[in-house]
Scaffold this motif. Structure first.
Motif, PDB file in Angstrom:
ATOM      1  N   VAL A  13     -53.184 -69.101-128.422  1.00  0.00           N
ATOM      2  CA  VAL A  13     -52.532 -69.915-128.833  1.00  0.00           C
ATOM      3  C   VAL A  13     -51.822 -70.852-128.156  1.00  0.00           C
ATOM      4  O   VAL A  13     -50.869 -70.662-127.075  1.00  0.00           O
ATOM      5  N   LEU A  14     -52.652 -72.380-128.283  1.00  0.00           N
ATOM      6  CA  LEU A  14     -52.138 -73.427-127.275  1.00  0.00           C
ATOM      7  C   LEU A  14     -51.196 -74.252-128.285  1.00  0.00           C
ATOM      8  O   LEU A  14     -51.244 -74.808-129.473  1.00  0.00           O
ATOM      9  N   ALA A  15     -50.143 -73.955-127.739  1.00  0.00           N
ATOM     10  CA  ALA A  15     -48.586 -74.813-128.582  1.00  0.00           C
ATOM     11  C   ALA A  15     -47.727 -75.285-127.559  1.00  0.00           C
ATOM     12  O   ALA A  15     -46.872 -75.172-127.579  1.00  0.00           O
ATOM     13  N   GLY A  16     -48.552 -76.703-126.416  1.00  0.00           N
ATOM     14  CA  GLY A  16     -47.714 -77.396-126.265  1.00  0.00           C
ATOM     15  C   GLY A  16     -48.139 -78.290-125.591  1.00  0.00           C
ATOM     16  O   GLY A  16     -47.511 -79.028-125.308  1.00  0.00           O
ATOM     17  N   GLY A  17     -48.375 -79.036-127.632  1.00  0.00           N
ATOM     18  CA  GLY A  17     -48.527 -80.247-127.763  1.00  0.00           C
ATOM     19  C   GLY A  17     -46.955 -80.827-127.986  1.00  0.00           C
ATOM     20  O   GLY A  17     -45.712 -80.492-127.983  1.00  0.00           O
ATOM     21  N   GLU A  18     -46.445 -82.024-128.035  1.00  0.00           N
ATOM     22  CA  GLU A  18     -45.513 -83.039-127.639  1.00  0.00           C
ATOM     23  C   GLU A  18     -45.285 -83.487-129.390  1.00  0.00           C
ATOM     24  O   GLU A  18     -44.438 -83.528-129.172  1.00  0.00           O
ATOM     25  N   THR A  62     -47.414 -71.255-123.751  1.00  0.00           N
ATOM     26  CA  THR A  62     -46.185 -72.749-124.145  1.00  0.00           C
ATOM     27  C   THR A  62     -46.029 -73.684-122.604  1.00  0.00           C
ATOM     28  O   THR A  62     -46.064 -73.209-121.575  1.00  0.00           O
ATOM     29  N   GLN A  63     -45.692 -75.113-122.488  1.00  0.00           N
ATOM     30  CA  GLN A  63     -45.637 -75.697-121.945  1.00  0.00           C
ATOM     31  C   GLN A  63     -44.662 -76.363-121.937  1.00  0.00           C
ATOM     32  O   GLN A  63     -43.392 -77.381-121.429  1.00  0.00           O
ATOM     33  N   TYR A  64     -44.873 -77.494-122.786  1.00  0.00           N
ATOM     34  CA  TYR A  64     -44.106 -78.678-123.146  1.00  0.00           C
ATOM     35  C   TYR A  64     -42.309 -78.616-123.960  1.00  0.00           C
ATOM     36  O   TYR A  64     -42.591 -77.817-124.920  1.00  0.00           O
ATOM     37  N   PHE A 101     -48.511 -80.565-115.457  1.00  0.00           N
ATOM     38  CA  PHE A 101     -48.620 -80.321-117.749  1.00  0.00           C
ATOM     39  C   PHE A 101     -50.340 -81.604-117.271  1.00  0.00           C
ATOM     40  O   PHE A 101     -50.015 -82.800-116.898  1.00  0.00           O
ATOM     41  N   ALA A 102     -51.152 -80.458-118.087  1.00  0.00           N
ATOM     42  CA  ALA A 102     -52.564 -81.368-118.294  1.00  0.00           C
ATOM     43  C   ALA A 102     -53.151 -80.925-119.076  1.00  0.00           C
ATOM     44  O   ALA A 102     -52.061 -80.543-120.214  1.00  0.00           O
ATOM     45  N   GLY A 103     -54.307 -81.334-120.025  1.00  0.00           N
ATOM     46  CA  GLY A 103     -54.528 -80.846-121.196  1.00  0.00           C
ATOM     47  C   GLY A 103     -54.741 -79.146-121.432  1.00  0.00           C
ATOM     48  O   GLY A 103     -54.379 -78.400-120.304  1.00  0.00           O
ATOM     49  N   GLY A 127     -55.094 -73.627-132.013  1.00  0.00           N
ATOM     50  CA  GLY A 127     -54.105 -74.783-132.120  1.00  0.00           C
ATOM     51  C   GLY A 127     -53.095 -74.447-132.575  1.00  0.00           C
ATOM     52  O   GLY A 127     -52.812 -73.155-133.355  1.00  0.00           O
ATOM     53  N   ALA A 128     -51.423 -75.293-132.469  1.00  0.00           N
ATOM     54  CA  ALA A 128     -50.319 -74.668-133.443  1.00  0.00           C
ATOM     55  C   ALA A 128     -49.915 -75.254-134.295  1.00  0.00           C
ATOM     56  O   ALA A 128     -48.988 -75.251-134.725  1.00  0.00           O
ATOM     57  N   ASP A 129     -50.503 -76.705-134.739  1.00  0.00           N
ATOM     58  CA  ASP A 129     -49.836 -77.905-134.655  1.00  0.00           C
ATOM     59  C   ASP A 129     -50.152 -78.097-137.003  1.00  0.00           C
ATOM     60  O   ASP A 129     -50.079 -78.954-136.564  1.00  0.00           O
ATOM     61  N   HIS A 130     -51.445 -76.607-137.479  1.00  0.00           N
ATOM     62  CA  HIS A 130     -51.455 -76.772-139.145  1.00  0.00           C
ATOM     63  C   HIS A 130     -51.010 -76.490-139.690  1.00  0.00           C
ATOM     64  O   HIS A 130     -51.064 -75.018-139.452  1.00  0.00           O
ATOM     65  N   VAL A 131     -51.057 -76.462-140.974  1.00  0.00           N
ATOM     66  CA  VAL A 131     -50.639 -75.607-142.520  1.00  0.00           C
ATOM     67  C   VAL A 131     -51.703 -75.420-142.871  1.00  0.00           C
ATOM     68  O   VAL A 131     -52.336 -76.205-143.120  1.00  0.00           O
ATOM     69  N   PHE A 165     -59.851 -86.743-134.217  1.00  0.00           N
ATOM     70  CA  PHE A 165     -60.477 -85.166-134.269  1.00  0.00           C
ATOM     71  C   PHE A 165     -61.360 -85.485-133.105  1.00  0.00           C
ATOM     72  O   PHE A 165     -62.480 -86.842-132.657  1.00  0.00           O
ATOM     73  N   GLY A 166     -61.570 -84.585-132.588  1.00  0.00           N
ATOM     74  CA  GLY A 166     -63.730 -84.254-132.024  1.00  0.00           C
ATOM     75  C   GLY A 166     -64.494 -83.981-133.119  1.00  0.00           C
ATOM     76  O   GLY A 166     -64.056 -82.840-134.455  1.00  0.00           O
ATOM     77  N   VAL A 167     -65.235 -85.347-133.135  1.00  0.00           N
ATOM     78  CA  VAL A 167     -65.975 -85.226-133.728  1.00  0.00           C
ATOM     79  C   VAL A 167     -67.337 -84.239-133.957  1.00  0.00           C
ATOM     80  O   VAL A 167     -68.278 -84.295-133.298  1.00  0.00           O
ATOM     81  N   ARG A 182     -68.137 -85.061-129.915  1.00  0.00           N
ATOM     82  CA  ARG A 182     -67.652 -86.614-129.046  1.00  0.00           C
ATOM     83  C   ARG A 182     -66.071 -86.048-129.647  1.00  0.00           C
ATOM     84  O   ARG A 182     -65.824 -86.454-130.842  1.00  0.00           O
ATOM     85  N   GLU A 183     -65.173 -86.255-128.943  1.00  0.00           N
ATOM     86  CA  GLU A 183     -64.157 -86.564-129.229  1.00  0.00           C
ATOM     87  C   GLU A 183     -63.405 -87.743-129.027  1.00  0.00           C
ATOM     88  O   GLU A 183     -63.325 -88.702-128.756  1.00  0.00           O
ATOM     89  N   LYS A 184     -62.813 -87.484-130.730  1.00  0.00           N
ATOM     90  CA  LYS A 184     -61.744 -89.228-131.015  1.00  0.00           C
ATOM     91  C   LYS A 184     -62.939 -90.397-130.751  1.00  0.00           C
ATOM     92  O   LYS A 184     -62.128 -91.424-130.492  1.00  0.00           O
ATOM     93  N   PRO A 185     -64.401 -90.516-131.279  1.00  0.00           N
ATOM     94  CA  PRO A 185     -64.880 -91.245-131.401  1.00  0.00           C
ATOM     95  C   PRO A 185     -64.386 -92.628-131.603  1.00  0.00           C
ATOM     96  O   PRO A 185     -63.866 -92.738-133.340  1.00  0.00           O
ATOM     97  N   ALA A 200     -65.282 -82.831-138.467  1.00  0.00           N
ATOM     98  CA  ALA A 200     -64.271 -82.435-137.581  1.00  0.00           C
ATOM     99  C   ALA A 200     -64.118 -81.242-137.213  1.00  0.00           C
ATOM    100  O   ALA A 200     -63.964 -79.943-137.664  1.00  0.00           O
ATOM    101  N   SER A 201     -63.424 -81.715-136.000  1.00  0.00           N
ATOM    102  CA  SER A 201     -63.177 -79.859-135.225  1.00  0.00           C
ATOM    103  C   SER A 201     -61.736 -79.743-135.438  1.00  0.00           C
ATOM    104  O   SER A 201     -61.532 -80.482-135.988  1.00  0.00           O
ATOM    105  N   MET A 202     -60.980 -78.313-136.188  1.00  0.00           N
ATOM    106  CA  MET A 202     -60.039 -78.121-136.199  1.00  0.00           C
ATOM    107  C   MET A 202     -59.221 -77.388-135.187  1.00  0.00           C
ATOM    108  O   MET A 202     -58.636 -77.576-135.069  1.00  0.00           O
TER     109      MET A 202
END
Ligand code: ADQ
Length: 416
Positions: A13-18, A62-64, A101-103, A127-131, A165-167, A182-185, A200-202
């Protein structure tokens, strides 16, 4: 952990988002630790989906600002009898010295030792940002059937949102193979059958373990890379013809009705965060927390039941169209259309409408609260009003969004 007869799977689980766009709610916590729906944190949705999918081995990167996230995971998930000790938060290993702290791909690279220790057949990265509700086991099955080395969960979204989004563009030939990513075109192309939509990529992926290890290792040495899963890793798989899309519409969840079918919401802005709470308290919410066939788990808060009493006023405290969490006491006051987290106290003659009050908020006598989000540990002194006069709100240092939602940051001291 392997399902009976299935491949062994490790979930990351990627949980480092700001979560910059959620300020001030993310002033001192990572976005996945933001409280949601009274008793949850955002990360509970990803972790519940993984656990309900039958994947009990999961690590949370976890990072941030991870302090409150670590605490929540320890309380809600690590102690859980169902999961035993499987959920492990893993802070950055700081292998890159100061540049820790990178990607998101770097976060996986820094934690490769976990994959080497576990030796899973498949790695699920979410990711850990969605419901939302999602059965990742179905996505893993489809991944294996398709012969993909990387699979990307995909959902249709309005074309205006393409730059968030990644498209995905599917390869010609009618299958689910990805032809371009393409990421966020800023110049998206609409779908052939729906020009106002994109695929969109989820931000949820399934990988063959060896392919993921190789991809993040190669990426780590690339000085031109941002070390981002969506920006760098997935496009590399697409270039090799090894990436497939997994259509979220194929995901079948027990207890999900036509109404909430396909619900997936990024609560990344104050407005979307607020709106999804107003959905929860509506008569027929799109996202149904009361679907016990696919339960959303969180920590057992250990508070007594919510209580409604007369207090100093001549009628009992009451709440309509609201969700009131354990430990709350509503005393001689009226709550409408609101979500109250645990241990909130509302005193006599107060009126709270269309609001989100987080843990330990206390609303003094005769206060008026309207269209507001009040973060944890705020005491609102007697007779104060919030959300009724936006100039006044700003003068007191509160955030007011363009759409007129007032946000009071955690622990703010409000003068009497
Ligand atoms: P974003 O959400 O913009 O787009 P990102 O900020 O990398 O991408 O966040 C993705 C996930 O990774 C989040 O859960 C975040 O918390 C986490 N994360 C980010 N950096 C991290 C780090 N260094 N360590 C640990 N965790 C980290 C992504 C994809 C898009 C896709 C959208 C869907 O890049 O292609 O469309 O998600 O919302």
């Amino acid at each position: 952990m392997s399902r009976r007869g299935g491949p062994s799977v490790l979930a990351i689980v990627l949980a480092g988002g700001e979560g910059k766009r959620l300020m001030p709610l993310t002033a001192d916590r990572a976005k996945p630790a933001v409280p949601f729906g009274g008793i949850y944190r955002l990360i509970d949705f990803a972790l519940s989906n993984i656990a309900n999918s039958g994947f009990l081995k999961m690590v949370v990167l976890t990072q941030y600002k991870s302090h409150s996230l670590d605490r929540h995971i320890a309380k809600a998930w690590r102690m859980s009898t169902m999961l035993g000790n499987y959920v492990a938060p893993v802070p950055a290993q700081q292998r890159r010295g100061k540049q820790w702290f990178a990607g998101s791909a770097d976060a996986i690279y820094q934690s490769l030792n976990l994959i080497h220790d576990e030796k899973p057949d498949i790695v699920v990265v979410v990711g850990a940002d969605h419901v939302y509700r999602m059965d990742f086991a179905q996505m893993v099955d489809r991944h294996i059937e398709s012969g993909a080395r990387a699979s990307v969960a995909a959902i249709r979204q309005p074309i205006e949102l393409a730059d968030q989004f990644g498209v995905i563009e599917l390869a010609e030939g009618g299958g689910q193979k990805i032809g371009a990513f393409r990421e966020k075109p800023s110049d998206p192309v609409g779908l052939a059958d729906a020009p106002h939509e994109i695929l969109a990529s989820m931000g949820n992926y399934v990988f063959d373990t060896d392919a993921l290890v190789e991809a993040v290792t190669t990426d780590a040495d690339n000085a031109n890379s941002k070390h981002d899963m969506g920006g760098d890793i997935i496009p590399a798989f697409v270039d090799k013809g090894e990436a497939y899309a997994y259509d979220f519409r194929d995901n079948d969840i027990p207890g999900v009705t036509d109404r909430d079918f396909g619900y997936w919401r990024d609560v990344g802005t104050i407005d979307s965060f607020y709106d999804s709470h107003m959905d929860l308290v509506s008569i027929h919410p799109i996202f149904n927390l009361y679907n016990y066939a696919w339960p959303i788990r969180t920590s057992d808060v250990g508070y007594p039941p919510a209580k409604f009493v007369h207090g100093a006023s001549d009628r009992s405290g009451m709440a309509t169209g609201s969700m009131i969490s354990p430990g709350c006491i509503v005393s001689g006051s009226v709550i409408g259309n609101s979500v109250l987290s645990t241990n909130v106290k509302v005193h006599s003659f107060a009126q709270v409408d269309d609001a989100i009050l987080m843990d330990n908020v206390e609303i003094g006598r005769s206060c008026r609260i309207r269209r507001a989000i009040i973060d944890k540990d705020v005491y609102v002194p007697d007779n104060a009003s919030i959300g009724l006069n936006h100039d006044d709100d700003r003068a007191r240092g509160f955030t007011v969004t363009e759409s007129g939602i007032t946000v009071v940051g955690k622990g703010t001291v409000i003068p009497a």
